[in-house]
Design an enzyme around this catalytic site. Structure first.
Site, PDB file in Angstrom:
ATOM      1  N   LYS A  63       0.860  -1.187   0.000  1.00  0.00           N
ATOM      2  CA  LYS A  63       0.000   0.000   0.000  1.00  0.00           C
ATOM      3  C   LYS A  63       0.884   1.221   0.000  1.00  0.00           C
ATOM      4  O   LYS A  63       2.035   1.160   0.460  1.00  0.00           O
ATOM      5  CB  LYS A  63      -0.896   0.029   1.247  1.00  0.00           C
ATOM      6  CG  LYS A  63      -2.181   0.787   1.049  1.00  0.00           C
ATOM      7  CD  LYS A  63      -3.167  -0.042   0.275  1.00  0.00           C
ATOM      8  CE  LYS A  63      -4.475   0.659   0.032  1.00  0.00           C
ATOM      9  NZ  LYS A  63      -5.463  -0.267  -0.537  1.00  0.00           N
ATOM     10  N   GLY A  79     -21.221   5.834   2.595  1.00  0.00           N
ATOM     11  CA  GLY A  79     -20.142   6.178   1.653  1.00  0.00           C
ATOM     12  C   GLY A  79     -20.668   6.072   0.245  1.00  0.00           C
ATOM     13  O   GLY A  79     -21.281   5.058  -0.128  1.00  0.00           O
ATOM     14  N   ASN A  92     -16.625   5.806  -5.310  1.00  0.00           N
ATOM     15  CA  ASN A  92     -16.564   4.791  -6.362  1.00  0.00           C
ATOM     16  C   ASN A  92     -17.270   3.514  -5.912  1.00  0.00           C
ATOM     17  O   ASN A  92     -18.125   2.959  -6.616  1.00  0.00           O
ATOM     18  CB  ASN A  92     -15.091   4.507  -6.703  1.00  0.00           C
ATOM     19  CG  ASN A  92     -14.963   3.355  -7.681  1.00  0.00           C
ATOM     20  OD1 ASN A  92     -15.731   3.246  -8.617  1.00  0.00           O
ATOM     21  ND2 ASN A  92     -14.016   2.486  -7.445  1.00  0.00           N
TER      22      ASN A  92
HETATM   23  P1  NAD Z   1     -14.023   7.371  -2.485  1.00  0.00           P
HETATM   24  O1  NAD Z   1     -13.056   8.405  -2.027  1.00  0.00           O
HETATM   25  O2  NAD Z   1     -14.413   7.311  -3.920  1.00  0.00           O
HETATM   26  O3  NAD Z   1     -15.395   7.503  -1.654  1.00  0.00           O
HETATM   27  C1  NAD Z   1     -15.445   7.554  -0.269  1.00  0.00           C
HETATM   28  C2  NAD Z   1     -16.858   7.926   0.143  1.00  0.00           C
HETATM   29  O4  NAD Z   1     -16.957   7.877   1.570  1.00  0.00           O
HETATM   30  C3  NAD Z   1     -17.260   9.351  -0.266  1.00  0.00           C
HETATM   31  O5  NAD Z   1     -18.647   9.357  -0.592  1.00  0.00           O
HETATM   32  C4  NAD Z   1     -17.039  10.143   1.006  1.00  0.00           C
HETATM   33  O6  NAD Z   1     -17.843  11.318   1.079  1.00  0.00           O
HETATM   34  C5  NAD Z   1     -17.485   9.116   2.042  1.00  0.00           C
HETATM   35  N1  NAD Z   1     -16.978   9.385   3.376  1.00  0.00           N
HETATM   36  C6  NAD Z   1     -15.752   9.793   3.747  1.00  0.00           C
HETATM   37  N2  NAD Z   1     -15.707   9.945   5.097  1.00  0.00           N
HETATM   38  C7  NAD Z   1     -16.928   9.596   5.557  1.00  0.00           C
HETATM   39  C8  NAD Z   1     -17.511   9.543   6.838  1.00  0.00           C
HETATM   40  N3  NAD Z   1     -16.817   9.905   7.928  1.00  0.00           N
HETATM   41  N4  NAD Z   1     -18.788   9.128   6.947  1.00  0.00           N
HETATM   42  C9  NAD Z   1     -19.493   8.785   5.849  1.00  0.00           C
HETATM   43  N5  NAD Z   1     -19.011   8.831   4.612  1.00  0.00           N
HETATM   44  C10 NAD Z   1     -17.750   9.240   4.475  1.00  0.00           C
HETATM   45  O7  NAD Z   1     -13.429   5.979  -1.989  1.00  0.00           O
HETATM   46  P2  NAD Z   1     -13.775   4.516  -2.529  1.00  0.00           P
HETATM   47  O8  NAD Z   1     -12.788   4.154  -3.577  1.00  0.00           O
HETATM   48  O9  NAD Z   1     -15.238   4.435  -2.805  1.00  0.00           O
HETATM   49  O10 NAD Z   1     -13.393   3.648  -1.237  1.00  0.00           O
HETATM   50  C11 NAD Z   1     -14.301   3.485  -0.151  1.00  0.00           C
HETATM   51  C12 NAD Z   1     -13.781   2.403   0.765  1.00  0.00           C
HETATM   52  O11 NAD Z   1     -13.611   1.200   0.021  1.00  0.00           O
HETATM   53  C13 NAD Z   1     -12.406   2.685   1.394  1.00  0.00           C
HETATM   54  O12 NAD Z   1     -12.366   2.084   2.670  1.00  0.00           O
HETATM   55  C14 NAD Z   1     -11.447   1.964   0.454  1.00  0.00           C
HETATM   56  O13 NAD Z   1     -10.221   1.645   1.091  1.00  0.00           O
HETATM   57  C15 NAD Z   1     -12.275   0.733   0.149  1.00  0.00           C
HETATM   58  N6  NAD Z   1     -11.859   0.043  -1.065  1.00  0.00           N
HETATM   59  C16 NAD Z   1     -11.876   0.664  -2.279  1.00  0.00           C
HETATM   60  C17 NAD Z   1     -11.505  -0.044  -3.414  1.00  0.00           C
HETATM   61  C18 NAD Z   1     -11.596   0.570  -4.783  1.00  0.00           C
HETATM   62  O14 NAD Z   1     -11.422  -0.165  -5.767  1.00  0.00           O
HETATM   63  N7  NAD Z   1     -11.915   1.852  -4.926  1.00  0.00           N
HETATM   64  C19 NAD Z   1     -11.068  -1.368  -3.311  1.00  0.00           C
HETATM   65  C20 NAD Z   1     -11.068  -1.984  -2.057  1.00  0.00           C
HETATM   66  C21 NAD Z   1     -11.472  -1.261  -0.938  1.00  0.00           C
END
Ligand code: NAD
Length: 416
Positions: free
Chosen positions: A106, A218, A221
Protein backbone atom coordinates in the site's frame (compact mmCIF):
# COMPACT_ATOMS: atom_id res chain seq x y z
CA UNK A 1 -11.32 1.31 28.69
CA UNK A 2 -11.58 2.98 25.28
CA UNK A 3 -10.79 0.96 22.15
CA UNK A 4 -7.45 1.23 20.36
CA UNK A 5 -8.48 2.50 16.92
CA UNK A 6 -5.00 2.49 15.39
CA UNK A 7 -5.64 0.52 12.16
CA UNK A 8 -2.33 -1.34 12.30
CA UNK A 9 -2.92 -2.35 15.94
CA UNK A 10 -6.32 -3.67 14.79
CA UNK A 11 -4.80 -5.53 11.81
CA UNK A 12 -2.22 -7.11 14.12
CA UNK A 13 -4.86 -8.04 16.73
CA UNK A 14 -6.95 -9.76 14.02
CA UNK A 15 -3.88 -11.57 12.72
CA UNK A 16 -2.84 -12.64 16.25
CA UNK A 17 -6.28 -14.13 16.90
CA UNK A 18 -6.12 -16.17 13.71
CA UNK A 19 -2.51 -17.21 14.30
CA UNK A 20 -3.59 -18.62 17.66
CA UNK A 21 -6.42 -20.64 16.04
CA UNK A 22 -4.00 -21.87 13.37
CA UNK A 23 -1.38 -22.66 16.01
CA UNK A 24 1.06 -20.86 13.73
CA UNK A 25 4.71 -21.52 14.43
CA UNK A 26 5.99 -18.59 16.63
CA UNK A 27 8.78 -17.67 14.16
CA UNK A 28 6.29 -17.54 11.28
CA UNK A 29 3.92 -15.53 13.49
CA UNK A 30 6.63 -12.97 14.29
CA UNK A 31 7.58 -12.67 10.59
CA UNK A 32 4.04 -12.25 9.28
CA UNK A 33 2.93 -9.65 11.81
CA UNK A 34 5.29 -6.96 10.42
CA UNK A 35 5.80 -5.49 6.93
CA UNK A 36 8.82 -6.82 5.03
CA UNK A 37 9.82 -3.40 3.62
CA UNK A 38 8.86 0.25 4.06
CA UNK A 39 9.87 3.33 2.12
CA UNK A 40 9.42 6.80 3.66
CA UNK A 41 10.30 9.82 1.54
CA UNK A 42 9.77 13.54 1.04
CA UNK A 43 8.37 14.80 -2.27
CA UNK A 44 9.15 18.43 -3.10
CA UNK A 45 6.40 19.87 -5.32
CA UNK A 46 6.61 23.22 -7.15
CA UNK A 47 3.23 24.77 -6.40
CA UNK A 48 1.38 27.07 -8.80
CA UNK A 49 2.12 30.12 -6.60
CA UNK A 50 5.88 29.64 -7.01
CA UNK A 51 6.47 28.09 -3.57
CA UNK A 52 7.83 24.58 -3.04
CA UNK A 53 5.86 22.37 -0.71
CA UNK A 54 7.29 19.14 0.74
CA UNK A 55 4.87 16.21 1.06
CA UNK A 56 5.50 13.03 2.99
CA UNK A 57 5.03 9.78 1.07
CA UNK A 58 5.05 6.11 2.00
CA UNK A 59 5.16 2.76 0.24
CA UNK A 60 4.87 -0.38 2.35
CA UNK A 61 5.50 -3.80 0.81
CA UNK A 62 3.99 -6.01 3.46
CA UNK A 63 4.69 -9.41 1.96
CA UNK A 64 5.62 -10.65 -1.52
CA UNK A 65 6.03 -14.39 -0.89
CA UNK A 66 3.12 -15.33 -3.24
CA UNK A 67 4.07 -12.88 -6.00
CA UNK A 68 4.83 -9.22 -6.71
CA UNK A 69 3.39 -6.90 -4.06
CA UNK A 70 0.13 -5.17 -5.03
CA UNK A 71 -1.78 -2.27 -3.55
CA UNK A 72 -3.22 1.18 -4.04
CA UNK A 73 -1.88 4.66 -3.34
CA UNK A 74 -3.98 7.02 -1.22
CA UNK A 75 -3.74 10.83 -1.25
CA UNK A 76 -5.26 11.92 2.06
CA UNK A 77 -4.68 14.67 4.65
CA UNK A 78 -5.04 12.18 7.53
CA UNK A 79 -2.77 9.52 6.03
CA UNK A 80 -0.46 7.87 8.58
CA UNK A 81 2.19 5.22 8.25
CA UNK A 82 0.12 2.93 10.48
CA UNK A 83 -2.89 3.24 8.16
CA UNK A 84 -0.65 2.33 5.21
CA UNK A 85 0.84 -0.59 7.16
CA UNK A 86 -2.62 -1.91 8.06
CA UNK A 87 -3.88 -1.59 4.50
CA UNK A 88 -0.77 -3.33 3.15
CA UNK A 89 -1.37 -6.22 5.55
CA UNK A 90 -5.01 -6.46 4.45
CA UNK A 91 -3.85 -6.43 0.80
CA UNK A 92 -1.61 -9.41 1.57
CA UNK A 93 -4.53 -11.35 3.04
CA UNK A 94 -6.86 -10.15 0.26
CA UNK A 95 -4.73 -11.38 -2.66
CA UNK A 96 -4.26 -14.67 -0.79
CA UNK A 97 -7.96 -15.18 -0.05
CA UNK A 98 -8.83 -14.35 -3.67
CA UNK A 99 -6.07 -16.77 -4.67
CA UNK A 100 -4.34 -14.48 -7.13
CA UNK A 101 -0.56 -14.79 -7.51
CA UNK A 102 0.33 -11.48 -5.86
CA UNK A 103 1.50 -10.18 -2.49
CA UNK A 104 0.34 -7.11 -0.57
CA UNK A 105 1.45 -3.48 -0.51
CA UNK A 106 0.00 0.00 0.00
CA UNK A 107 1.13 3.56 -0.50
CA UNK A 108 0.09 6.99 0.60
CA UNK A 109 0.88 10.68 0.57
CA UNK A 110 -0.17 13.13 3.29
CA UNK A 111 -1.86 15.84 1.22
CA UNK A 112 -5.25 17.37 0.56
CA UNK A 113 -6.00 16.77 -3.12
CA UNK A 114 -9.17 18.89 -2.88
CA UNK A 115 -6.94 21.95 -2.33
CA UNK A 116 -4.52 21.19 -5.19
CA UNK A 117 -4.71 22.12 -8.86
CA UNK A 118 -4.45 19.45 -11.58
CA UNK A 119 -0.90 20.64 -12.37
CA UNK A 120 0.12 20.36 -8.72
CA UNK A 121 -1.43 16.88 -8.52
CA UNK A 122 0.44 15.85 -11.65
CA UNK A 123 3.77 17.05 -10.18
CA UNK A 124 3.01 15.24 -6.89
CA UNK A 125 2.07 12.00 -8.70
CA UNK A 126 5.24 12.08 -10.80
CA UNK A 127 7.31 12.89 -7.69
CA UNK A 128 5.75 9.94 -5.87
CA UNK A 129 6.66 7.60 -8.74
CA UNK A 130 10.23 9.01 -8.95
CA UNK A 131 10.71 8.06 -5.30
CA UNK A 132 9.44 4.49 -5.65
CA UNK A 133 10.41 3.73 -9.26
CA UNK A 134 13.42 1.59 -8.31
CA UNK A 135 11.31 -0.54 -6.00
CA UNK A 136 8.20 -1.10 -8.16
CA UNK A 137 7.68 -2.93 -11.44
CA UNK A 138 5.83 -5.83 -12.98
CA UNK A 139 7.86 -8.35 -11.02
CA UNK A 140 8.28 -6.33 -7.80
CA UNK A 141 5.33 -4.20 -6.79
CA UNK A 142 2.35 -2.89 -8.78
CA UNK A 143 0.52 0.24 -7.49
CA UNK A 144 -3.13 1.14 -8.21
CA UNK A 145 -5.67 3.84 -7.36
CA UNK A 146 -7.25 4.13 -3.93
CA UNK A 147 -8.88 6.90 -1.90
CA UNK A 148 -8.53 10.25 -3.78
CA UNK A 149 -6.37 8.82 -6.56
CA UNK A 150 -7.84 7.92 -9.95
CA UNK A 151 -7.05 6.69 -13.50
CA UNK A 152 -5.58 10.08 -14.49
CA UNK A 153 -3.16 9.93 -11.55
CA UNK A 154 -2.23 6.37 -12.56
CA UNK A 155 -1.58 7.61 -16.11
CA UNK A 156 0.86 10.28 -14.84
CA UNK A 157 2.61 7.73 -12.63
CA UNK A 158 2.83 5.22 -15.50
CA UNK A 159 4.28 7.86 -17.80
CA UNK A 160 6.88 8.92 -15.21
CA UNK A 161 7.92 5.29 -14.72
CA UNK A 162 8.23 4.71 -18.47
CA UNK A 163 10.21 7.95 -18.95
CA UNK A 164 12.65 6.81 -16.25
CA UNK A 165 12.92 3.22 -17.48
CA UNK A 166 12.99 4.08 -21.18
CA UNK A 167 10.47 1.45 -22.24
CA UNK A 168 6.73 0.76 -22.25
CA UNK A 169 5.55 -1.40 -19.36
CA UNK A 170 1.79 -0.85 -18.87
CA UNK A 171 1.44 -3.62 -16.29
CA UNK A 172 3.53 -1.63 -13.79
CA UNK A 173 0.39 0.09 -12.61
CA UNK A 174 -3.31 -0.84 -12.69
CA UNK A 175 -6.51 1.17 -12.67
CA UNK A 176 -5.20 2.98 -15.76
CA UNK A 177 -7.49 4.70 -18.27
CA UNK A 178 -8.74 2.22 -20.90
CA UNK A 179 -6.78 3.96 -23.65
CA UNK A 180 -3.50 3.30 -21.80
CA UNK A 181 -4.17 -0.39 -21.17
CA UNK A 182 -6.76 -0.32 -18.40
CA UNK A 183 -9.21 -3.21 -18.06
CA UNK A 184 -12.88 -3.07 -18.97
CA UNK A 185 -14.93 -3.43 -15.79
CA UNK A 186 -12.22 -2.16 -13.37
CA UNK A 187 -14.19 0.84 -12.05
CA UNK A 188 -17.25 -1.10 -10.79
CA UNK A 189 -15.15 -4.20 -9.89
CA UNK A 190 -14.91 -3.68 -6.13
CA UNK A 191 -18.65 -3.15 -5.79
CA UNK A 192 -19.32 -6.03 -8.20
CA UNK A 193 -17.27 -8.40 -6.04
CA UNK A 194 -19.17 -7.15 -2.98
CA UNK A 195 -22.61 -7.81 -4.46
CA UNK A 196 -21.48 -11.29 -5.52
CA UNK A 197 -20.65 -12.00 -1.85
CA UNK A 198 -24.05 -10.61 -0.80
CA UNK A 199 -25.75 -12.90 -3.36
CA UNK A 200 -23.91 -15.95 -2.00
CA UNK A 201 -24.69 -14.99 1.60
CA UNK A 202 -28.38 -14.55 0.81
CA UNK A 203 -28.45 -18.06 -0.70
CA UNK A 204 -26.96 -19.50 2.48
CA UNK A 205 -29.34 -17.59 4.74
CA UNK A 206 -32.39 -18.25 2.55
CA UNK A 207 -32.90 -14.49 2.20
CA UNK A 208 -34.91 -13.20 -0.77
CA UNK A 209 -32.88 -10.33 -2.21
CA UNK A 210 -35.63 -8.85 -4.36
CA UNK A 211 -37.04 -6.11 -2.12
CA UNK A 212 -34.58 -6.75 0.73
CA UNK A 213 -33.68 -3.47 2.43
CA UNK A 214 -30.16 -2.08 2.47
CA UNK A 215 -28.24 0.94 3.76
CA UNK A 216 -24.92 2.06 2.27
CA UNK A 217 -22.46 4.33 4.07
CA UNK A 218 -20.14 6.18 1.65
CA UNK A 219 -21.05 7.13 -1.91
CA UNK A 220 -17.74 7.23 -3.73
CA UNK A 221 -16.56 4.79 -6.36
CA UNK A 222 -17.47 1.77 -4.25
CA UNK A 223 -20.68 2.90 -2.53
CA UNK A 224 -22.31 4.41 -5.62
CA UNK A 225 -21.67 1.31 -7.75
CA UNK A 226 -22.83 -0.93 -4.89
CA UNK A 227 -26.13 0.97 -4.94
CA UNK A 228 -26.52 0.67 -8.70
CA UNK A 229 -25.53 -3.01 -8.92
CA UNK A 230 -27.56 -4.11 -5.88
CA UNK A 231 -30.60 -2.32 -7.35
CA UNK A 232 -30.14 -3.38 -10.98
CA UNK A 233 -28.96 -6.98 -10.54
CA UNK A 234 -31.00 -8.15 -7.55
CA UNK A 235 -33.78 -5.62 -6.96
CA UNK A 236 -32.40 -4.81 -3.51
CA UNK A 237 -34.21 -1.81 -2.00
CA UNK A 238 -31.52 0.66 -0.90
CA UNK A 239 -33.35 2.87 1.60
CA UNK A 240 -30.40 4.99 2.80
CA UNK A 241 -27.03 6.18 1.50
CA UNK A 242 -24.56 8.75 2.80
CA UNK A 243 -21.33 10.61 2.22
CA UNK A 244 -19.03 12.55 4.55
CA UNK A 245 -21.60 15.42 4.73
CA UNK A 246 -24.54 13.25 5.88
CA UNK A 247 -27.11 10.79 4.61
CA UNK A 248 -30.48 10.47 2.88
CA UNK A 249 -33.36 8.07 3.52
CA UNK A 250 -36.48 6.94 1.68
CA UNK A 251 -38.64 4.08 2.94
CA UNK A 252 -39.65 3.39 -0.70
CA UNK A 253 -36.06 2.99 -1.81
CA UNK A 254 -33.62 5.40 -3.47
CA UNK A 255 -33.18 5.34 -7.24
CA UNK A 256 -29.44 5.14 -8.06
CA UNK A 257 -29.87 7.22 -11.22
CA UNK A 258 -31.59 10.05 -9.34
CA UNK A 259 -28.99 10.03 -6.53
CA UNK A 260 -26.11 10.00 -9.05
CA UNK A 261 -27.63 12.95 -10.96
CA UNK A 262 -28.09 14.91 -7.73
CA UNK A 263 -24.52 14.11 -6.59
CA UNK A 264 -23.10 15.27 -9.93
CA UNK A 265 -25.06 18.51 -9.71
CA UNK A 266 -24.39 19.39 -6.06
CA UNK A 267 -21.34 17.42 -4.93
CA UNK A 268 -23.24 15.66 -2.16
CA UNK A 269 -26.08 13.17 -1.69
CA UNK A 270 -27.87 15.40 0.86
CA UNK A 271 -30.98 17.17 -0.45
CA UNK A 272 -31.68 14.54 -3.12
CA UNK A 273 -35.31 14.85 -4.34
CA UNK A 274 -37.69 12.37 -2.71
CA UNK A 275 -35.52 11.75 0.34
CA UNK A 276 -35.27 12.89 3.93
CA UNK A 277 -32.10 13.61 5.89
CA UNK A 278 -30.45 11.00 8.10
CA UNK A 279 -27.16 11.15 9.99
CA UNK A 280 -24.32 8.75 9.27
CA UNK A 281 -24.64 7.24 12.74
CA UNK A 282 -28.42 6.71 12.39
CA UNK A 283 -27.90 5.10 8.97
CA UNK A 284 -25.70 2.42 10.51
CA UNK A 285 -28.41 1.57 13.04
CA UNK A 286 -31.34 1.35 10.59
CA UNK A 287 -33.56 -1.72 10.65
CA UNK A 288 -32.38 -3.09 7.29
CA UNK A 289 -31.48 -6.57 6.08
CA UNK A 290 -28.10 -5.55 4.64
CA UNK A 291 -25.68 -2.90 5.86
CA UNK A 292 -22.83 -1.88 3.55
CA UNK A 293 -20.08 0.23 5.09
CA UNK A 294 -18.30 1.68 2.02
CA UNK A 295 -16.57 4.76 3.44
CA UNK A 296 -13.70 4.67 5.93
CA UNK A 297 -12.27 2.70 8.86
CA UNK A 298 -13.65 2.33 12.39
CA UNK A 299 -17.33 3.09 11.73
CA UNK A 300 -18.81 0.12 13.62
CA UNK A 301 -17.27 0.09 17.09
CA UNK A 302 -17.91 -1.16 20.63
CA UNK A 303 -20.06 1.98 21.05
CA UNK A 304 -22.65 1.31 18.34
CA UNK A 305 -22.38 -2.41 17.47
CA UNK A 306 -25.14 -3.36 19.86
CA UNK A 307 -27.54 -1.01 18.03
CA UNK A 308 -26.89 -2.54 14.59
CA UNK A 309 -30.00 -4.35 13.32
CA UNK A 310 -28.82 -5.64 9.92
CA UNK A 311 -28.60 -9.41 9.37
CA UNK A 312 -25.75 -9.07 6.87
CA UNK A 313 -22.85 -6.61 7.04
CA UNK A 314 -20.99 -6.47 3.72
CA UNK A 315 -17.73 -4.67 4.45
CA UNK A 316 -16.84 -2.96 1.19
CA UNK A 317 -14.69 -0.41 3.08
CA UNK A 318 -11.38 -1.51 4.54
CA UNK A 319 -11.42 -1.90 8.31
CA UNK A 320 -14.92 -0.53 9.04
CA UNK A 321 -15.46 -2.80 12.08
CA UNK A 322 -13.33 -2.81 15.23
CA UNK A 323 -12.47 -5.99 17.20
CA UNK A 324 -14.81 -4.91 20.07
CA UNK A 325 -17.65 -4.53 17.57
CA UNK A 326 -16.84 -7.91 16.02
CA UNK A 327 -17.31 -9.60 19.36
CA UNK A 328 -20.73 -7.99 19.89
CA UNK A 329 -21.92 -8.65 16.31
CA UNK A 330 -20.75 -12.26 16.34
CA UNK A 331 -22.63 -12.84 19.60
CA UNK A 332 -25.76 -11.38 17.94
CA UNK A 333 -25.36 -13.76 14.99
CA UNK A 334 -24.88 -11.06 12.35
CA UNK A 335 -23.40 -12.50 9.13
CA UNK A 336 -20.27 -10.38 8.49
CA UNK A 337 -18.67 -10.58 5.05
CA UNK A 338 -15.18 -9.47 6.07
CA UNK A 339 -13.51 -6.60 4.24
CA UNK A 340 -10.64 -8.34 2.52
CA UNK A 341 -13.08 -10.89 1.07
CA UNK A 342 -15.99 -8.51 0.36
CA UNK A 343 -13.87 -5.88 -1.42
CA UNK A 344 -11.44 -8.24 -3.21
CA UNK A 345 -13.14 -7.60 -6.56
CA UNK A 346 -11.02 -4.52 -7.22
CA UNK A 347 -7.66 -6.22 -6.87
CA UNK A 348 -8.95 -9.25 -8.77
CA UNK A 349 -9.72 -7.12 -11.83
CA UNK A 350 -6.41 -5.27 -11.31
CA UNK A 351 -4.77 -8.68 -11.62
CA UNK A 352 -6.83 -9.32 -14.80
CA UNK A 353 -5.51 -5.96 -16.06
CA UNK A 354 -1.91 -7.12 -15.50
CA UNK A 355 -2.67 -10.37 -17.35
CA UNK A 356 -4.19 -8.48 -20.30
CA UNK A 357 -1.22 -6.07 -20.38
CA UNK A 358 1.18 -9.02 -20.47
CA UNK A 359 -0.67 -10.59 -23.40
CA UNK A 360 -1.45 -7.24 -25.03
CA UNK A 361 -4.87 -8.73 -25.71
CA UNK A 362 -7.97 -7.27 -24.11
CA UNK A 363 -11.15 -8.84 -22.80
CA UNK A 364 -14.65 -7.39 -23.02
CA UNK A 365 -16.54 -6.38 -19.89
CA UNK A 366 -18.75 -9.50 -19.89
CA UNK A 367 -15.70 -11.77 -19.79
CA UNK A 368 -14.09 -9.71 -17.01
CA UNK A 369 -17.29 -9.90 -14.98
CA UNK A 370 -17.80 -13.63 -15.41
CA UNK A 371 -14.19 -14.35 -14.38
CA UNK A 372 -14.54 -11.96 -11.44
CA UNK A 373 -17.76 -13.66 -10.34
CA UNK A 374 -16.06 -17.06 -10.51
CA UNK A 375 -13.03 -15.94 -8.46
CA UNK A 376 -15.06 -14.17 -5.76
CA UNK A 377 -17.64 -16.97 -5.49
CA UNK A 378 -14.83 -19.50 -5.00
CA UNK A 379 -13.16 -17.29 -2.38
CA UNK A 380 -16.47 -16.75 -0.57
CA UNK A 381 -17.12 -20.48 -0.25
CA UNK A 382 -13.54 -21.21 0.84
CA UNK A 383 -14.08 -18.79 3.73
CA UNK A 384 -17.59 -20.00 4.54
CA UNK A 385 -16.48 -23.64 4.55
CA UNK A 386 -13.54 -22.78 6.80
CA UNK A 387 -15.89 -20.96 9.22
CA UNK A 388 -18.12 -24.03 9.35
CA UNK A 389 -15.27 -26.51 9.68
CA UNK A 390 -13.44 -24.63 12.44
CA UNK A 391 -16.55 -23.09 14.04
CA UNK A 392 -15.03 -19.60 13.91
CA UNK A 393 -16.43 -16.21 12.80
CA UNK A 394 -16.08 -15.35 9.11
CA UNK A 395 -13.31 -12.82 9.68
CA UNK A 396 -11.19 -15.38 11.50
CA UNK A 397 -12.01 -17.93 8.78
CA UNK A 398 -10.88 -15.49 6.07
CA UNK A 399 -7.61 -15.03 7.96
CA UNK A 400 -7.18 -18.79 8.32
CA UNK A 401 -7.53 -19.28 4.56
CA UNK A 402 -5.25 -16.34 3.71
CA UNK A 403 -2.57 -16.77 6.36
CA UNK A 404 -2.19 -20.49 5.60
CA UNK A 405 -1.58 -19.69 1.93
CA UNK A 406 0.95 -16.93 2.64
CA UNK A 407 2.70 -19.02 5.34
CA UNK A 408 2.99 -21.92 2.92
CA UNK A 409 4.72 -19.71 0.32
CA UNK A 410 7.06 -18.30 2.98
CA UNK A 411 7.89 -21.80 4.19
CA UNK A 412 8.46 -23.17 0.67
CA UNK A 413 10.85 -20.30 -0.03
CA UNK A 414 12.75 -21.23 3.10
CA UNK A 415 12.40 -17.76 4.66
CA UNK A 416 11.11 -19.10 7.96
P1 NAD B 1 -14.02 7.37 -2.49
O1 NAD B 1 -13.06 8.40 -2.03
O2 NAD B 1 -14.41 7.31 -3.92
O3 NAD B 1 -15.40 7.50 -1.65
C1 NAD B 1 -15.45 7.55 -0.27
C2 NAD B 1 -16.86 7.93 0.14
O4 NAD B 1 -16.96 7.88 1.57
C3 NAD B 1 -17.26 9.35 -0.27
O5 NAD B 1 -18.65 9.36 -0.59
C4 NAD B 1 -17.04 10.14 1.01
O6 NAD B 1 -17.84 11.32 1.08
C5 NAD B 1 -17.48 9.12 2.04
N1 NAD B 1 -16.98 9.39 3.38
C6 NAD B 1 -15.75 9.79 3.75
N2 NAD B 1 -15.71 9.95 5.10
C7 NAD B 1 -16.93 9.60 5.56
C8 NAD B 1 -17.51 9.54 6.84
N3 NAD B 1 -16.82 9.91 7.93
N4 NAD B 1 -18.79 9.13 6.95
C9 NAD B 1 -19.49 8.78 5.85
N5 NAD B 1 -19.01 8.83 4.61
C10 NAD B 1 -17.75 9.24 4.47
O7 NAD B 1 -13.43 5.98 -1.99
P2 NAD B 1 -13.78 4.52 -2.53
O8 NAD B 1 -12.79 4.15 -3.58
O9 NAD B 1 -15.24 4.43 -2.81
O10 NAD B 1 -13.39 3.65 -1.24
C11 NAD B 1 -14.30 3.49 -0.15
C12 NAD B 1 -13.78 2.40 0.76
O11 NAD B 1 -13.61 1.20 0.02
C13 NAD B 1 -12.41 2.68 1.39
O12 NAD B 1 -12.37 2.08 2.67
C14 NAD B 1 -11.45 1.96 0.45
O13 NAD B 1 -10.22 1.64 1.09
C15 NAD B 1 -12.27 0.73 0.15
N6 NAD B 1 -11.86 0.04 -1.06
C16 NAD B 1 -11.88 0.66 -2.28
C17 NAD B 1 -11.50 -0.04 -3.41
C18 NAD B 1 -11.60 0.57 -4.78
O14 NAD B 1 -11.42 -0.17 -5.77
N7 NAD B 1 -11.92 1.85 -4.93
C19 NAD B 1 -11.07 -1.37 -3.31
C20 NAD B 1 -11.07 -1.98 -2.06
C21 NAD B 1 -11.47 -1.26 -0.94
Amino acid sequence: MSENLNPFAIAQAQFDESAAVLQLDPDMHAFLRQPMREFHFTIPVHMDDGSVKSFQGFRVQYNDARGPAKGGVRFHPDETIDTVRALSAWMTWKTAVADIPLGGAKGGVICNPREMSQNELQRLSRGYMRNISRFVGLTQDVPAPDVHTNPQIMAWMLDEYEVLSGHREPGVITGKPLSLGGSAGRTPATAMGGVVTIRETAKLLGMELNGATCAIQGYGNVGSYAHQLAHDLFGIKVVAVSDEFGGIYSADGLDPVVVAQHLRATGKVGGCPGSEEISNSALLELDVAILVPAAIENQITGQNADHIKAQIIAELANGPTTPDADEILNAKGVYIIPDFLCNAGGVTVSYFEMVQNAYQYYWDEALVQSRLDQKITTAFHAVHNMAQARQVPNRVAAYLVAVSRVAEAVRLRGWV
